[in-house]
Motif scaffolding. Sequence first.
Motif, short mmCIF file in Angstrom:
data_model
loop_
_atom_site.label_atom_id
_atom_site.label_comp_id
_atom_site.label_asym_id
_atom_site.label_seq_id
_atom_site.Cartn_x
_atom_site.Cartn_y
_atom_site.Cartn_z
N ASP A 1 36.67 49.56 51.74
CA ASP A 1 36.69 50.88 52.37
C ASP A 1 37.22 51.93 51.40
OD1 ASP A 1 36.03 50.01 55.19
OD2 ASP A 1 37.85 48.83 54.83
N ILE A 2 38.15 51.49 50.53
CA ILE A 2 38.85 52.43 49.67
C ILE A 2 38.96 51.86 48.26
CG2 ILE A 2 41.06 53.59 49.24
CD1 ILE A 2 41.38 53.32 52.42
N LEU A 3 38.63 52.70 47.28
CA LEU A 3 38.80 52.39 45.87
C LEU A 3 39.84 53.35 45.30
CD1 LEU A 3 38.04 51.19 43.06
CD2 LEU A 3 36.15 52.86 43.00
N CYS A 4 40.91 52.80 44.76
CA CYS A 4 41.95 53.61 44.12
C CYS A 4 41.84 53.45 42.60
CB CYS A 4 43.35 53.19 44.56
SG CYS A 4 43.69 53.46 46.31
N ILE A 5 41.73 54.56 41.90
CA ILE A 5 41.61 54.55 40.44
C ILE A 5 42.75 55.37 39.86
CG2 ILE A 5 40.21 55.26 38.47
CD1 ILE A 5 37.74 54.92 40.21
N THR A 6 43.50 54.76 38.94
CA THR A 6 44.57 55.49 38.28
C THR A 6 44.30 55.56 36.78
OG1 THR A 6 46.24 54.84 39.89
CG2 THR A 6 47.04 55.58 37.77
N PHE A 7 44.17 56.77 36.26
CA PHE A 7 44.01 56.98 34.82
C PHE A 7 45.40 57.10 34.17
CE2 PHE A 7 39.85 59.42 35.79
CZ PHE A 7 39.13 58.23 35.84
N GLY A 8 45.54 56.44 33.02
CA GLY A 8 46.81 56.52 32.32
C GLY A 8 46.77 57.44 31.11
N THR A 9 45.65 57.41 30.37
CA THR A 9 45.53 58.21 29.16
C THR A 9 44.06 58.49 28.90
OG1 THR A 9 45.98 58.28 26.78
CG2 THR A 9 45.47 56.13 27.72
N ILE B 1 40.53 48.18 46.99
CA ILE B 1 40.48 47.66 45.63
C ILE B 1 41.04 48.72 44.70
CG2 ILE B 1 38.05 48.39 45.32
CD1 ILE B 1 37.76 45.86 43.50
N MET B 2 41.85 48.29 43.72
CA MET B 2 42.57 49.22 42.87
C MET B 2 42.38 48.84 41.40
SD MET B 2 46.14 49.34 45.05
CE MET B 2 46.60 51.00 44.58
N PHE C 1 48.71 44.05 53.10
CA PHE C 1 47.45 44.76 53.20
C PHE C 1 46.39 43.97 52.45
CE2 PHE C 1 50.35 48.17 54.23
CZ PHE C 1 49.63 48.95 55.13
N ASN C 2 45.13 44.18 52.85
CA ASN C 2 44.01 43.49 52.23
C ASN C 2 43.62 44.25 50.97
OD1 ASN C 2 41.76 42.04 51.59
ND2 ASN C 2 40.64 42.46 53.47
N ALA C 3 44.25 43.89 49.84
CA ALA C 3 44.07 44.64 48.60
C ALA C 3 43.77 43.73 47.43
CB ALA C 3 45.32 45.48 48.30
N SER C 4 42.88 44.20 46.57
CA SER C 4 42.58 43.54 45.29
C SER C 4 43.08 44.47 44.19
CB SER C 4 41.08 43.30 45.16
OG SER C 4 40.75 42.85 43.86
N VAL C 5 43.95 43.97 43.32
CA VAL C 5 44.63 44.83 42.35
C VAL C 5 44.30 44.40 40.92
CG1 VAL C 5 46.86 45.70 41.56
CG2 VAL C 5 46.51 45.22 43.99
N ASN C 6 43.70 45.32 40.18
CA ASN C 6 43.40 45.14 38.75
C ASN C 6 42.76 43.80 38.41
OD1 ASN C 6 43.91 47.61 37.60
ND2 ASN C 6 46.04 47.19 37.11
N PRO C 7 41.52 43.58 38.83
CA PRO C 7 40.83 42.32 38.53
C PRO C 7 40.53 42.11 37.05
CG PRO C 7 39.33 43.88 39.57
CD PRO C 7 40.70 44.46 39.69
N PHE D 1 50.61 51.84 36.84
CA PHE D 1 51.01 52.49 38.09
C PHE D 1 50.28 51.86 39.27
CE2 PHE D 1 50.53 55.86 41.29
CZ PHE D 1 51.87 56.08 41.56
N VAL D 2 49.03 51.43 39.06
CA VAL D 2 48.28 50.70 40.08
C VAL D 2 49.04 49.43 40.47
CG1 VAL D 2 46.25 49.21 40.37
CG2 VAL D 2 45.96 51.56 39.64
N GLU D 3 49.62 48.77 39.48
CA GLU D 3 50.37 47.55 39.75
C GLU D 3 51.56 47.85 40.66
OE1 GLU D 3 49.94 44.33 37.78
OE2 GLU D 3 47.94 45.17 37.54
N ASN D 4 52.22 48.99 40.43
CA ASN D 4 53.39 49.35 41.23
C ASN D 4 53.04 49.55 42.70
OD1 ASN D 4 55.11 49.35 39.00
ND2 ASN D 4 54.71 51.49 38.55
N ILE D 5 52.04 50.38 42.97
CA ILE D 5 51.64 50.66 44.35
C ILE D 5 50.92 49.46 44.94
CG2 ILE D 5 50.27 52.15 45.84
CD1 ILE D 5 52.82 53.44 44.67
N GLY D 6 50.09 48.81 44.12
CA GLY D 6 49.36 47.64 44.60
C GLY D 6 50.27 46.51 45.03
N SER D 7 51.36 46.31 44.28
CA SER D 7 52.29 45.23 44.63
C SER D 7 52.97 45.50 45.97
CB SER D 7 53.34 45.06 43.53
OG SER D 7 54.16 46.22 43.42
N ILE D 8 53.21 46.77 46.30
CA ILE D 8 53.81 47.11 47.58
C ILE D 8 52.80 46.86 48.71
CG2 ILE D 8 54.79 48.96 48.98
CD1 ILE D 8 55.88 50.21 46.42
N LEU D 9 51.54 47.23 48.48
CA LEU D 9 50.50 46.94 49.47
C LEU D 9 50.40 45.44 49.72
CD1 LEU D 9 47.72 49.41 48.28
CD2 LEU D 9 48.81 49.44 50.53
#
Length: 329
Positions: free
Chosen positions: A120-128, A24-25, A43-49, A30-38
């Motif tokens: 299993d994995i939480l990805c967090i991207t801070f922008g500002t 889950i991301m 891959f089993n990914a949930s991106v920016n709910p 930037f999350v959208e960029n990597i998440g869209s590739i996953l």
Amino acid sequence: MDQFRTLVEIPESDFKISYHSKIIMLGSCFVENIGSILLKNKFNASVNPFGVIYNPFSVANSLKLLIENKTFTEENLNFANDQYFSYYHHGSFSSNNMEKCLKNINSSIQSASLDLAGADILCITFGTSWVYELIDSGFVVSNCHKQLASSFHRYRLNVDEIVKLYKDLILSLSLFNPHLKIIFTVSPIRHWKDGANGNQLSKSALLLAVEQLVQLFDHVSYFPSYEIVMDELRDYRFYDEDMIHLNSTSVNYIWSRFSNTFIDEETLSQMKNIKKIISAAGHRPFNPDSESHQKFLANTYRKMEDLENQIPNLSFDLERSLIQKNLLE
């Protein structure tokens, strides 16, 4: 001289992402960029709910709502410019119909809450680290929704505020999902409206806060996407025309560094086979009824079934429907 750039050294990760992983991301675009590739690679990914979120406070608010499995009601919405909207959400959730707005918000939260509980994995991207706080309520919004600037107090979070907030949040996440690994990144996309110095101060606060969190928690790690762009891709040819956002070349390069860090060899091999199937399903031949092409389709169909049997949750439903349209009985 063997090379003409500095390479960012990335420590080997003590855990890996595979097609068995649930990811889950949340965070900036930037999350959208990597998440869209996953997602593209199945891959089993949930991106920016909640949609794109830029600051640490709003990301934390979003995760708290997922832990709570919050149900939004009319009282949680605002209305302006003929739109119902939530200050927790990106404008993509807004609607001129209240029921539609609530349905989109609640279905996304319910699904993402389950995803977070089983992730299993939480990805967090801070922008500002700059935030907008509603003057009337003191609430830090995820998105201003084009409301009057006079409605907000704008200020920058400091390192101690971010660390205190996430120390408590990470403990809550560990109770909610004891198996969760957390990857922090800082977006390399500059917030130029803050000015050159304001952007650097903002990113510095984020980097220093994340460093402390990585030192505090064994299951928390950092991926240096910011440093990769600043040091390895130090050239405007890696940017879009606005000279702010990254182009596909730089996104793909960062993905290659990310995948080499976190994705195991077996999964990289599986990913290549999945790409071939996706490409084969979308292939448009000159003669779709030819014997050779029909054999090609049937072989691709079998490969789909083999991979789906090997990898739980992998689905080629879209590709299967494309092949079935052209596969003769």
